[in-house]
Scaffold this active site. Structure first.
Site, mmCIF file in Angstrom:
data_model
loop_
_atom_site.group_PDB
_atom_site.id
_atom_site.type_symbol
_atom_site.label_atom_id
_atom_site.label_comp_id
_atom_site.label_asym_id
_atom_site.label_seq_id
_atom_site.Cartn_x
_atom_site.Cartn_y
_atom_site.Cartn_z
ATOM 1 N N ASP A 118 -11.659 -1.880 -4.174
ATOM 2 C CA ASP A 118 -12.049 -2.656 -3.004
ATOM 3 C C ASP A 118 -12.925 -1.794 -2.098
ATOM 4 O O ASP A 118 -12.461 -0.786 -1.565
ATOM 5 C CB ASP A 118 -10.792 -3.110 -2.251
ATOM 6 C CG ASP A 118 -11.163 -3.977 -1.076
ATOM 7 O OD1 ASP A 118 -11.568 -5.124 -1.306
ATOM 8 O OD2 ASP A 118 -11.069 -3.505 0.080
ATOM 9 N N TYR A 132 -17.569 0.955 4.934
ATOM 10 C CA TYR A 132 -16.679 2.105 4.692
ATOM 11 C C TYR A 132 -17.507 3.385 4.498
ATOM 12 O O TYR A 132 -16.958 4.476 4.430
ATOM 13 C CB TYR A 132 -15.781 1.884 3.460
ATOM 14 C CG TYR A 132 -14.895 0.662 3.522
ATOM 15 C CD1 TYR A 132 -14.641 0.011 4.728
ATOM 16 C CD2 TYR A 132 -14.304 0.153 2.375
ATOM 17 C CE1 TYR A 132 -13.827 -1.117 4.773
ATOM 18 C CE2 TYR A 132 -13.481 -0.966 2.420
ATOM 19 C CZ TYR A 132 -13.258 -1.600 3.625
ATOM 20 O OH TYR A 132 -12.461 -2.712 3.652
ATOM 21 N N TYR A 137 -21.543 -2.291 15.323
ATOM 22 C CA TYR A 137 -20.839 -2.994 16.411
ATOM 23 C C TYR A 137 -21.801 -3.115 17.597
ATOM 24 O O TYR A 137 -21.721 -2.339 18.545
ATOM 25 C CB TYR A 137 -19.577 -2.232 16.842
ATOM 26 C CG TYR A 137 -18.481 -2.238 15.806
ATOM 27 C CD1 TYR A 137 -17.564 -3.289 15.734
ATOM 28 C CD2 TYR A 137 -18.355 -1.198 14.892
ATOM 29 C CE1 TYR A 137 -16.562 -3.304 14.776
ATOM 30 C CE2 TYR A 137 -17.350 -1.203 13.927
ATOM 31 C CZ TYR A 137 -16.462 -2.253 13.866
ATOM 32 O OH TYR A 137 -15.477 -2.259 12.919
ATOM 33 N N LYS A 178 -4.215 1.836 -0.421
ATOM 34 C CA LYS A 178 -5.177 2.921 -0.253
ATOM 35 C C LYS A 178 -4.450 4.249 -0.193
ATOM 36 O O LYS A 178 -3.463 4.385 0.527
ATOM 37 C CB LYS A 178 -5.966 2.723 1.033
ATOM 38 C CG LYS A 178 -7.070 3.742 1.207
ATOM 39 C CD LYS A 178 -7.663 3.689 2.585
ATOM 40 C CE LYS A 178 -6.771 4.405 3.583
ATOM 41 N NZ LYS A 178 -7.373 4.426 4.939
HETATM 42 P P1 A2P Z 1 -2.433 8.840 1.993
HETATM 43 O O1 A2P Z 1 -3.880 8.518 1.805
HETATM 44 O O2 A2P Z 1 -2.214 10.165 2.607
HETATM 45 O O3 A2P Z 1 -1.606 8.622 0.758
HETATM 46 P P2 A2P Z 1 -2.448 0.663 3.269
HETATM 47 O O4 A2P Z 1 -2.747 0.649 1.804
HETATM 48 O O5 A2P Z 1 -1.387 -0.322 3.682
HETATM 49 O O6 A2P Z 1 -3.678 0.578 4.118
HETATM 50 O O7 A2P Z 1 -1.772 2.088 3.615
HETATM 51 C C1 A2P Z 1 -2.508 3.258 3.523
HETATM 52 C C2 A2P Z 1 -1.716 4.387 4.121
HETATM 53 O O8 A2P Z 1 -0.490 4.580 3.400
HETATM 54 C C3 A2P Z 1 -2.463 5.684 4.060
HETATM 55 O O9 A2P Z 1 -2.205 6.368 5.270
HETATM 56 C C4 A2P Z 1 -1.828 6.423 2.881
HETATM 57 O O10 A2P Z 1 -1.871 7.804 3.117
HETATM 58 C C5 A2P Z 1 -0.420 5.912 2.909
HETATM 59 N N1 A2P Z 1 0.187 5.801 1.562
HETATM 60 C C6 A2P Z 1 -0.411 5.405 0.428
HETATM 61 N N2 A2P Z 1 0.461 5.350 -0.587
HETATM 62 C C7 A2P Z 1 1.660 5.754 -0.089
HETATM 63 C C8 A2P Z 1 2.946 5.912 -0.643
HETATM 64 N N3 A2P Z 1 3.178 5.665 -1.923
HETATM 65 N N4 A2P Z 1 3.944 6.347 0.176
HETATM 66 C C9 A2P Z 1 3.708 6.591 1.474
HETATM 67 N N5 A2P Z 1 2.510 6.455 2.067
HETATM 68 C C10 A2P Z 1 1.489 6.034 1.303
#
Ligand code: A2P
Length: 279
Positions: free
Chosen positions: A19, A24, A98, A239
């Site tokens: 995605d 970005y 923006y 992500k």
């Molecule tokens: P990081 O990049 O350090 O792993 P979302 O997908 O809801 O936007 O969430 C993204 C956030 O969740 C990022 O800050 C990411 O940090 C963190 N994240 C991604 N995978 C995990 C996981 N398995 N456990 C905890 N935090 C996660």
């Protein structure tokens, strides 16, 4: 370079849906990662499902195709698998992402979403996008497109915030009825970056129910949250820039939640968004 590395690790792990978006500012790295993995012989272009997005400053119909062409040039790819209207509101066209007036207020722009959609349809006809969809559209905005006289292609998907604390039951049902796939963003409850996230809503991954269910399956709360979404037919786009968590988020196909557990997680819905999109 962290995006390049993360996408390569993700592809090696087995991820195929990527995605992205012009705003970005990392599409060049995503494109490079895909091309390197193709050159290595690990994947073919047709194995990858790349989603690009039309930003708010590019809604006037005459800007749609050139904007997608710019994205393709940055990616160095011939087509995107999915191109979506990122948000239903238009900003003043120009270089500012923006655009703001002297009081710091966003300058909006009047466009007809249906005309924008017709330009999206033309991109599909030209082979630049295999499929077209929308994002952050509510029911009324979806209906505007679905009821458009002479509609050629329906949106195949609507990308919206969706996770156990924001389960979108009504929109999900409406989209199901119209064969529109919900792609859930922030499926892990976001990075909790205060510049754009409503952090007054508690952290999803600390939730006791998600953690207790995870314990039973020897999975993390993140894996339970992702499994919950895919099991109810919601596509997830987690992500992570961390190799271990990128792999962790893919280990969700070797267990399944019971109906009772699905109901328990559904009951966590708070109807509160992390991503309020206040503009
Ligand atoms: P990081 O990049 O350090 O792993 P979302 O997908 O809801 O936007 O969430 C993204 C956030 O969740 C990022 O800050 C990411 O940090 C963190 N994240 C991604 N995978 C995990 C996981 N398995 N456990 C905890 N935090 C996660």
């Amino acid at each position: 370079g962290s995006c390049l590395e993360s996408v390569k690790i993700a592809i090696d792990t087995g991820y195929r849906h990527i995605d992205g978006a012009f705003v970005y500012y990392n599409e060049h790295e995503v494109g490079q990662a895909i091309r390197e993995k193709i050159a290595e012989g690990r994947i073919k272009r047709e194995d990858i499902f790349y989603c690009g997005k039309l930003w708010n400053t590019c809604h006037p119909p005459e800007l749609v195709r050139p904007t997608l062409e710019k994205t393709l040039k940055i990616l160095q790819l011939d087509y995107v698998d999915l191109y979506i209207i990122e948000l239903p509101m238009a900003f003043k066209p120009g270089d500012a992402i923006y655009p703001k007036d002297e009081n710091g207020k966003i300058i909006y722009h009047e466009t007809d979403l249906c005309a924008t959609w017709e330009a999206m349809e033309a991109c599909k006809d030209a082979g630049l996008a295999k499929s077209i969809g929308v994002s952050n559209f509510n029911r009324r905005q979806l209906e505007m497109i679905l009821n458009k006289p002479g509609l050629k292609y329906k949106p195949v998907s609507n990308q919206v915030e969706c996770h156990p604390y924001f389960t979108q039951p009504k929109l999900l049902e409406f989209c199901r009825q119209h064969d529109i796939v919900i792609v859930g963003y922030s499926p892990l409850g976001t990075s909790r970056d205060e510049t754009w996230v409503n952090v007054s809503s508690p952290p999803l991954l600390k939730d006791p129910v998600l953690n207790a269910i995870g314990k039973k399956y020897n999975k993390t709360a993140a894996q339970v949250a992702l499994r919950f979404s895919i099991q109810r037919g919601v596509v997830v786009i987690p992500k992570s820039f961390n190799p271990q968590r990128i792999r962790e988020n893919f280990q969700i196909f070797d267990f399944s939640l019971t109906e009772k557990e699905m109901k328990e997680i559904e009951a966590l819905n708070k109807n509160v968004r992390y991503v309020e999109l206040l503009m």
